[in-house]
Design a protein around this motif. Structure first.
Motif, PDB file in Angstrom:
ATOM      1  N   MET A   1     -44.609   6.607 -41.200  1.00 16.24           N
ATOM      2  CA  MET A   1     -42.609   6.025 -41.369  1.00 16.24           C
ATOM      3  C   MET A   1     -43.224   4.753 -40.514  1.00 16.24           C
ATOM      4  SD  MET A   1     -39.477   7.790 -39.640  1.00 16.24           S
ATOM      5  CE  MET A   1     -39.212   8.972 -40.623  1.00 16.24           C
ATOM      6  N   LYS A   2     -42.399   4.104 -40.937  1.00 13.50           N
ATOM      7  CA  LYS A   2     -41.548   2.722 -40.973  1.00 13.50           C
ATOM      8  C   LYS A   2     -40.890   2.558 -40.591  1.00 13.50           C
ATOM      9  CE  LYS A   2     -43.230   0.095 -44.516  1.00 13.50           C
ATOM     10  NZ  LYS A   2     -42.884  -1.720 -45.373  1.00 13.50           N
ATOM     11  N   VAL A   3     -41.096   1.998 -39.314  1.00  9.65           N
ATOM     12  CA  VAL A   3     -39.812   2.120 -37.950  1.00  9.65           C
ATOM     13  C   VAL A   3     -39.777   0.497 -37.478  1.00  9.65           C
ATOM     14  CG1 VAL A   3     -38.940   3.544 -36.014  1.00  9.65           C
ATOM     15  CG2 VAL A   3     -39.984   4.349 -37.593  1.00  9.65           C
ATOM     16  N   ALA A  25     -46.311   6.857 -30.297  1.00  8.95           N
ATOM     17  CA  ALA A  25     -47.533   8.306 -29.933  1.00  8.95           C
ATOM     18  C   ALA A  25     -46.424   9.245 -31.044  1.00  8.95           C
ATOM     19  CB  ALA A  25     -46.260   8.786 -28.727  1.00  8.95           C
ATOM     20  N   SER A  26     -45.647   8.945 -31.626  1.00  9.97           N
ATOM     21  CA  SER A  26     -45.620   9.818 -33.343  1.00  9.97           C
ATOM     22  C   SER A  26     -46.746   9.437 -34.244  1.00  9.97           C
ATOM     23  CB  SER A  26     -43.992   9.517 -33.331  1.00  9.97           C
ATOM     24  OG  SER A  26     -43.538   8.937 -34.193  1.00  9.97           O
ATOM     25  N   GLY A  27     -47.191   8.360 -34.123  1.00  7.57           N
ATOM     26  CA  GLY A  27     -47.807   7.895 -35.066  1.00  7.57           C
ATOM     27  C   GLY A  27     -46.913   6.881 -36.049  1.00  7.57           C
ATOM     28  N   ALA A  28     -45.828   6.233 -35.804  1.00  4.42           N
ATOM     29  CA  ALA A  28     -45.152   5.749 -36.628  1.00  4.42           C
ATOM     30  C   ALA A  28     -45.766   3.650 -36.259  1.00  4.42           C
ATOM     31  CB  ALA A  28     -43.850   5.442 -35.993  1.00  4.42           C
ATOM     32  N   GLU A  29     -45.779   3.700 -37.558  1.00  2.00           N
ATOM     33  CA  GLU A  29     -45.760   2.202 -37.815  1.00  2.00           C
ATOM     34  C   GLU A  29     -44.656   1.100 -36.909  1.00  2.00           C
ATOM     35  OE1 GLU A  29     -45.923  -1.672 -42.095  1.00  2.00           O
ATOM     36  OE2 GLU A  29     -46.349   1.159 -42.340  1.00  2.00           O
ATOM     37  N   LEU A  30     -44.517   0.993 -36.031  1.00  2.00           N
ATOM     38  CA  LEU A  30     -43.976   0.354 -35.053  1.00  2.00           C
ATOM     39  C   LEU A  30     -43.789  -0.831 -35.144  1.00  2.00           C
ATOM     40  CD1 LEU A  30     -41.489   0.965 -33.590  1.00  2.00           C
ATOM     41  CD2 LEU A  30     -42.565   0.943 -31.398  1.00  2.00           C
ATOM     42  N   HIS A  31     -42.469  -1.543 -35.579  1.00  2.00           N
ATOM     43  CA  HIS A  31     -41.803  -3.074 -35.148  1.00  2.00           C
ATOM     44  C   HIS A  31     -40.731  -3.235 -34.449  1.00  2.00           C
ATOM     45  CE1 HIS A  31     -44.356  -3.802 -39.322  1.00  2.00           C
ATOM     46  NE2 HIS A  31     -44.341  -2.523 -39.111  1.00  2.00           N
ATOM     47  N   VAL A  32     -41.019  -4.474 -33.777  1.00  3.43           N
ATOM     48  CA  VAL A  32     -39.682  -4.420 -32.485  1.00  3.43           C
ATOM     49  C   VAL A  32     -38.951  -5.419 -32.987  1.00  3.43           C
ATOM     50  CG1 VAL A  32     -39.804  -4.375 -30.568  1.00  3.43           C
ATOM     51  CG2 VAL A  32     -41.328  -2.671 -31.082  1.00  3.43           C
ATOM     52  N   SER A  88     -35.080  -5.503 -50.444  1.00  2.00           N
ATOM     53  CA  SER A  88     -36.365  -5.379 -50.562  1.00  2.00           C
ATOM     54  C   SER A  88     -38.018  -4.949 -50.242  1.00  2.00           C
ATOM     55  CB  SER A  88     -37.077  -6.886 -51.667  1.00  2.00           C
ATOM     56  OG  SER A  88     -37.864  -7.966 -50.865  1.00  2.00           O
ATOM     57  N   ASN A  89     -37.805  -4.896 -48.718  1.00  4.33           N
ATOM     58  CA  ASN A  89     -39.195  -3.996 -48.383  1.00  4.33           C
ATOM     59  C   ASN A  89     -38.024  -4.091 -46.641  1.00  4.33           C
ATOM     60  OD1 ASN A  89     -41.383  -3.650 -46.746  1.00  4.33           O
ATOM     61  ND2 ASN A  89     -42.121  -5.715 -46.414  1.00  4.33           N
ATOM     62  N   ALA A  90     -36.538  -2.851 -47.087  1.00  8.40           N
ATOM     63  CA  ALA A  90     -35.929  -2.221 -45.804  1.00  8.40           C
ATOM     64  C   ALA A  90     -37.136  -1.628 -44.966  1.00  8.40           C
ATOM     65  CB  ALA A  90     -35.606  -1.360 -46.249  1.00  8.40           C
ATOM     66  N   PRO A  91     -37.025  -0.846 -43.422  1.00  8.54           N
ATOM     67  CA  PRO A  91     -37.863  -0.318 -42.918  1.00  8.54           C
ATOM     68  C   PRO A  91     -37.458   1.342 -43.556  1.00  8.54           C
ATOM     69  CG  PRO A  91     -35.813  -1.389 -41.641  1.00  8.54           C
ATOM     70  CD  PRO A  91     -35.979  -1.414 -42.299  1.00  8.54           C
ATOM     71  N   ASP A  92     -38.434   2.012 -43.592  1.00  6.46           N
ATOM     72  CA  ASP A  92     -37.927   3.782 -43.558  1.00  6.46           C
ATOM     73  C   ASP A  92     -36.264   3.807 -42.467  1.00  6.46           C
ATOM     74  OD1 ASP A  92     -39.943   3.832 -45.357  1.00  6.46           O
ATOM     75  OD2 ASP A  92     -41.145   4.341 -43.357  1.00  6.46           O
ATOM     76  N   ALA A  93     -36.512   3.267 -41.411  1.00 10.24           N
ATOM     77  CA  ALA A  93     -35.512   3.506 -40.249  1.00 10.24           C
ATOM     78  C   ALA A  93     -35.227   2.430 -39.189  1.00 10.24           C
ATOM     79  CB  ALA A  93     -35.641   5.548 -39.755  1.00 10.24           C
ATOM     80  N   MET A  94     -34.142   2.557 -38.466  1.00 13.20           N
ATOM     81  CA  MET A  94     -33.851   1.456 -37.853  1.00 13.20           C
ATOM     82  C   MET A  94     -33.309   2.361 -36.881  1.00 13.20           C
ATOM     83  SD  MET A  94     -32.516  -2.244 -38.024  1.00 13.20           S
ATOM     84  CE  MET A  94     -32.250  -3.506 -36.527  1.00 13.20           C
ATOM     85  N   ILE A  95     -34.088   1.435 -35.961  1.00 13.00           N
ATOM     86  CA  ILE A  95     -32.891   2.610 -34.123  1.00 13.00           C
ATOM     87  C   ILE A  95     -32.924   1.035 -33.425  1.00 13.00           C
ATOM     88  CG2 ILE A  95     -33.628   3.962 -31.635  1.00 13.00           C
ATOM     89  CD1 ILE A  95     -35.090   5.821 -33.283  1.00 13.00           C
ATOM     90  N   ARG A 127     -29.628   2.300 -47.862  1.00 15.99           N
ATOM     91  CA  ARG A 127     -29.181   3.865 -46.860  1.00 15.99           C
ATOM     92  C   ARG A 127     -30.161   4.237 -46.198  1.00 15.99           C
ATOM     93  NH1 ARG A 127     -25.112   2.587 -48.846  1.00 15.99           N
ATOM     94  NH2 ARG A 127     -23.648   3.457 -50.336  1.00 15.99           N
ATOM     95  N   LYS A 128     -30.624   3.709 -45.660  1.00 13.38           N
ATOM     96  CA  LYS A 128     -31.795   4.390 -44.436  1.00 13.38           C
ATOM     97  C   LYS A 128     -31.125   4.405 -43.083  1.00 13.38           C
ATOM     98  CE  LYS A 128     -35.382   2.533 -47.062  1.00 13.38           C
ATOM     99  NZ  LYS A 128     -36.142   4.113 -48.558  1.00 13.38           N
ATOM    100  N   PRO A 129     -31.893   5.919 -42.323  1.00 14.18           N
ATOM    101  CA  PRO A 129     -31.674   5.720 -41.335  1.00 14.18           C
ATOM    102  C   PRO A 129     -30.874   5.235 -40.082  1.00 14.18           C
ATOM    103  CG  PRO A 129     -32.377   7.617 -42.133  1.00 14.18           C
ATOM    104  CD  PRO A 129     -33.000   5.972 -42.648  1.00 14.18           C
TER     105      PRO A 129
END
Length: 202
Positions: A1-3, A25-32, A88-95, A127-129
């Protein structure tokens, strides 16, 4: 998952740091993304007033706080060329943790004046979380109306209001409650706190 994790300029930097740690820790592909104001708050609340200079040093500083060897990508807050600024390149989710009321208000009204608010705009339109860990109290009518607007648009508005049924004994326990709820909104089970009703003797 790309977050994509955004850390904005509100007190509660620990929420962002812990979210970063648990996502790694969850294994997400993380971008900050960290805003200029948020760097100052990280310095005062996490780094004892000493802010590492330069992007490389700051990324290393965040990495040390995460207690994880997994890599993540840290972007400059003014880099509109990052992938997630385009649908065209949205993350799977954003927090966004913590999310200031200024940031929340700009997202609510589509004011993409920063990379962080533009990326949140993209998450909504694609429509991504989108999870906003709102940090303010008390809340004005304006704050509440902005939250309602975002909830209607599909965002998860998650005020930093920890529960106590897991009997926290430390500040970290309170932070973990909020962060695990934020992660559950994007389908990530951190597995560090019992859920309500679990662990009881029959």
């Amino acid at each position: 998952m790309k977050v994509l994790l955004g850390i904005s300029g509100a007190s509660g930097a620990a929420y962002g740091v812990r979210t970063l740690s648990l996502l790694l820790a969850s294994g997400a592909e993380l971008h900050v993304l960290v805003t200029k104001t948020a760097w100052g708050i990280l310095a005062s609340e996490v780094w004892d007033g000493k802010l590492p200079g330069g992007m490389v040093a700051r990324r290393k500083g965040l990495a040390r706080l995460s207690s994880s060897a997994r890599p993540f990508r840290l972007y400059a807050e003014d880099d509109f060329g990052i992938p997630f600024a385009s649908g065209s390149n949205a993350p799977d989710a954003m927090i966004v943790a913590p999310c200031s009321m200024g940031t929340l208000g700009r997202i609510a009204h589509g004011v993409s004046s920063s990379v962080l608010t533009r990326c949140a705009d993209v998450a909504l339109k694609e429509r991504k979380p989108l999870v906003l860990v709102a940090r303010e109290t008390p809340l004005s009518v304006i704050h509440l109306e902005n939250m309602l607007t975002l909830a209607r648009a599909g965002a998860h508005v998650l005020p930093a209001c920890p529960g106590f049924y897991h009997r926290p004994e430390t500040v970290s326990g309170l932070v973990d409650f909020v962060v695990t709820r934020a992660l559950s909104c994007i389908g990530v089970d951190a597995g560090i706190l019992p859920r309500w009703g679990e662990g009881k003797e029959e």
